[in-house]
Design a protein around this motif. Structure first.
Motif, PDB file in Angstrom:
ATOM      1  N   GLY A   1       0.785  -1.225   0.000  1.00  0.00           N
ATOM      2  CA  GLY A   1       0.000   0.000   0.000  1.00  0.00           C
ATOM      3  C   GLY A   1       0.816   1.274   0.000  1.00  0.00           C
ATOM      4  O   GLY A   1       2.018   1.299  -0.291  1.00  0.00           O
ATOM      5  N   GLU A   2       0.132   2.363   0.360  1.00  0.00           N
ATOM      6  CA  GLU A   2       0.731   3.689   0.335  1.00  0.00           C
ATOM      7  C   GLU A   2       1.859   3.844   1.353  1.00  0.00           C
ATOM      8  O   GLU A   2       2.792   4.612   1.148  1.00  0.00           O
ATOM      9  N   LEU A   3       1.785   3.118   2.459  1.00  0.00           N
ATOM     10  CA  LEU A   3       2.796   3.257   3.500  1.00  0.00           C
ATOM     11  C   LEU A   3       4.165   2.747   3.054  1.00  0.00           C
ATOM     12  O   LEU A   3       5.169   3.041   3.698  1.00  0.00           O
ATOM     13  N   ALA A   4       4.204   1.998   1.978  1.00  0.00           N
ATOM     14  CA  ALA A   4       5.497   1.532   1.454  1.00  0.00           C
ATOM     15  C   ALA A   4       6.369   2.705   1.022  1.00  0.00           C
ATOM     16  O   ALA A   4       7.595   2.608   0.999  1.00  0.00           O
ATOM     17  N   LYS A   5       5.723   3.825   0.712  1.00  0.00           N
ATOM     18  CA  LYS A   5       6.452   5.024   0.280  1.00  0.00           C
ATOM     19  C   LYS A   5       6.735   5.966   1.453  1.00  0.00           C
ATOM     20  O   LYS A   5       7.309   7.041   1.257  1.00  0.00           O
ATOM     21  N   GLY A   6       6.309   5.607   2.648  1.00  0.00           N
ATOM     22  CA  GLY A   6       6.389   6.520   3.789  1.00  0.00           C
ATOM     23  C   GLY A   6       5.007   7.060   4.081  1.00  0.00           C
ATOM     24  O   GLY A   6       4.015   6.352   3.936  1.00  0.00           O
ATOM     25  N   ILE A   7       4.924   8.330   4.472  1.00  0.00           N
ATOM     26  CA  ILE A   7       3.609   8.933   4.690  1.00  0.00           C
ATOM     27  C   ILE A   7       3.493  10.179   3.824  1.00  0.00           C
ATOM     28  O   ILE A   7       4.396  11.001   3.762  1.00  0.00           O
ATOM     29  N   SER A   8       2.347  10.285   3.184  1.00  0.00           N
ATOM     30  CA  SER A   8       2.073  11.472   2.371  1.00  0.00           C
ATOM     31  C   SER A   8       1.429  12.563   3.208  1.00  0.00           C
ATOM     32  O   SER A   8       1.613  13.748   2.953  1.00  0.00           O
ATOM     33  N   SER A   9       0.655  12.151   4.230  1.00  0.00           N
ATOM     34  CA  SER A   9      -0.021  13.095   5.122  1.00  0.00           C
ATOM     35  C   SER A   9      -0.275  12.405   6.450  1.00  0.00           C
ATOM     36  O   SER A   9      -0.793  11.277   6.470  1.00  0.00           O
ATOM     37  N   PRO A  10       0.069  13.029   7.574  1.00  0.00           N
ATOM     38  CA  PRO A  10      -0.196  12.410   8.878  1.00  0.00           C
ATOM     39  C   PRO A  10      -1.676  12.094   9.087  1.00  0.00           C
ATOM     40  O   PRO A  10      -2.011  11.107   9.737  1.00  0.00           O
TER      41      PRO A  10
END
Length: 528
Positions: free
Chosen positions: A400-409
């Motif tokens: 998912g998106e968390l594989a890239k880190g975080i885009s928005s807290p």
């Protein structure tokens, strides 16, 4: 002296609760404190709405100045407050009972824990439970000790560093204020307001402008600290509604959420402590427990258990290194995260401390400190390990998106839940939890600010409670509006600007409390 609570050995003062109060439009208000606090808040809200860009620039300038010049003071003060609590708890002073030797408690242990925990950190745990460990792992805003983002070392530090900000240091700040207020109110017959704590240092002068200034600063610190949390709650709720129903995640939605929740908080605060805050806090804990258990069993259960043990050990191991402020390779990270957190907790301390004091009659000093320090920290440890480990496993596994880190807290928790079963239900449950935490924080804060601005009265008129609930919503909305896309930074700046000056008040509070407890121990009151 008149007081609406029992006391064992009252101080010899002629001050009478309410003697400086005036009645206006059904409100029983303490003249200087109410009007000065209200005027400053209204000026801030008006100026922010009229000049949003200028207000945002000023807030960030204040934030940078505070962090650059006083990081050492906030770091050192947090360490001192924790050591002070431990020292009092293990000393003979710990045997003193709040309200006297035969004082009875008002609430069961479970209700007591639920109320102090829900009021103290609820919204923050929902907002940062996933976002903060992921930020430290991925390097969003830097990493602890400047380790390499997405590395094994970053993964091992992510949750312990998060626990450092939500653990013993944070709750020692609340414990000092709560214990001081409870002792001077229940044992010395003083009004339940911040100025009362300083009677051993200032004597009768606390009823004049020195005391007014202390209470005004407490009101401002409390309301800006609350506004920061309410703003974070609105941001996360907006993100949850966008995820569930496609509602635009924009400033108008967030301000609409603030308005709606403020309305619900007004209804709750009218019902008072028993009918409003207590009921909502117990509901909140039940919802939080259900969500926690779901993530624990639906997520990587064995990894969470292993992570729980590792986090506990790493948290205790890193406690001292993270508490130092000189010769660190991660000074910017420390200022942006740790120093902000200490200022935020300190700005919350009048509110949470007074609220804990109101519900802690009959507890011993030792029982009070142990409960306030350890019970919430254990729950927080379980919460952060469950949510944080689940997020890290997804990130490291490329899920998912968390594989890239975080885009928005604001999105991080929902992005983690999205890859567990029943994601729509759990996201809805999480959004509901944020909303109820939102309400409990707002109405608890209103009751506390109401007491301060009423000169220490515990049961001020309903219109007064409504006024302060609305003021909290106005400030949260103004900070969101003034901050625009940088709303998180504006919220942080408001908490830091008011938390820093109140830090000095807390340090002096320790000295005054120590004097009061020592005299009580050496000269215990005799039974009637």
């Amino acid at each position: 002296m008149q007081n609406n609570t029992s006391c064992t050995d009252p101080y010899p003062t002629d001050y009478e609760i309410g003697q400086d109060n005036i009645e206006i439009m059904g409100m029983d208000i303490h003249n200087p404190v109410f009007f000065v606090s209200s005027l400053l808040i209204i000026l801030f809200v008006t100026g922010t709405i009229i000049y949003p860009e200028g207000a945002n620039h000023l807030l960030n300038e204040v934030k940078v100045w505070c962090l650059s010049n006083f990081d050492w003071f906030l770091m050192g003060s947090a360490n001192f407050l924790l050591m002070f609590c431990i020292g009092v708890a293990v000393s003979p002073l710990g045997r003193i009972r709040l309200g006297g030797q035969y004082a009875k408690t008002e609430f069961s242990l479970m209700s007591w824990f639920s109320m102090l925990f829900a009021a103290g950190m609820g919204i923050g745990l929902m907002f940062w439970g996933v976002a903060e460990p992921m930020a430290y792992f991925s390097g969003w805003g830097g990493t602890p000790f400047a380790v390499e983002p997405f590395s094994d070392e970053a993964a091992s530090l992510a949750i312990p560093a998060t626990m450092y900000h939500w653990g013993f240091h944070a709750w020692s700040i609340y414990a000092v204020v709560g214990l001081a207020l409870a002792f001077f109110c229940y044992n010395k017959g003083m009004p339940l307001t911040i100025r009362s704590v300083f009677y051993p240092l200032f004597g009768e002068r606390i009823w004049g402008w020195p005391g007014h200034a202390i209470d005004i600063l407490a009101v401002l610190a409390t309301i800006f600290g609350l506004a920061t949390s309410l703003g974070l709650g609105a941001s996360q709720t907006s993100a949850g509604l966008n995820f569930l129903f496609g509602i635009p995640d924009e400033i108008n939605t967030k301000i609409g959420i603030v308005i709606g929740v403020t309305f619900i908080a007004v209804l709750s605060v009218v019902r008072g402590l028993e009918g409003g805050v207590k009921v909502l806090s117990n509901i909140n804990m039940l919802i939080a427990l259900l969500l926690l258990l779901f993530v624990f069993f639906a997520g990587p259960t064995l990894a969470i258990l292993s992570g729980l043990l590792a986090t506990t050990g790493n948290y205790l191991t890193q406690l001292i290194p993270l508490s130092l402020w000189s010769d660190r390779p991660d000074t910017q990270w420390m200022q942006d995260w740790t120093v902000f957190y200490w200022a935020w907790w300190i700005s919350w301390s009048p509110f949470v401390g007074m609220f804990i004091a109101r519900i802690s009659h009959g507890r011993s000093v030792r029982e009070f400190i142990i409960a306030v320090l350890f019970v919430p920290v254990l729950v927080t440890l379980l919460w952060m390990s469950t949510f944080g480990v689940s997020a890290l496993i997804q990130s490291q596994g490329g899920i998912g998106e968390l594989a890239k880190g975080i885009s928005s807290p604001s999105l991080a928790t929902f992005q983690m839940l999205q890859h567990l079963p029943l994601s729509s239900i759990t996201t809805g449950l999480g959004t509901l939890l944020v909303l109820v935490f939102f309400v409990t924080s707002s109405d608890s804060g209103s009751l506390v600010i109401d007491s301060i601005t009423a000169g220490g009265k515990l049961d001020a008129p309903v219109p007064q409670r409504i006024f302060w609930a609305m003021m909290e919503g106005l400030i949260a909305g103004a900070l969101l509006f003034g901050g625009g896309k940088a709303a998180l930074s504006a919220l942080q700046a408001g908490a830091i600007a008011t938390g820093l000056p109140f830090t000095l008040i807390l340090v002096l509070m320790c000295a005054s409390l120590l004097i009061g407890l020592t005299k009580e121990h050496l000269n215990p009151p005799t039974a009637d």
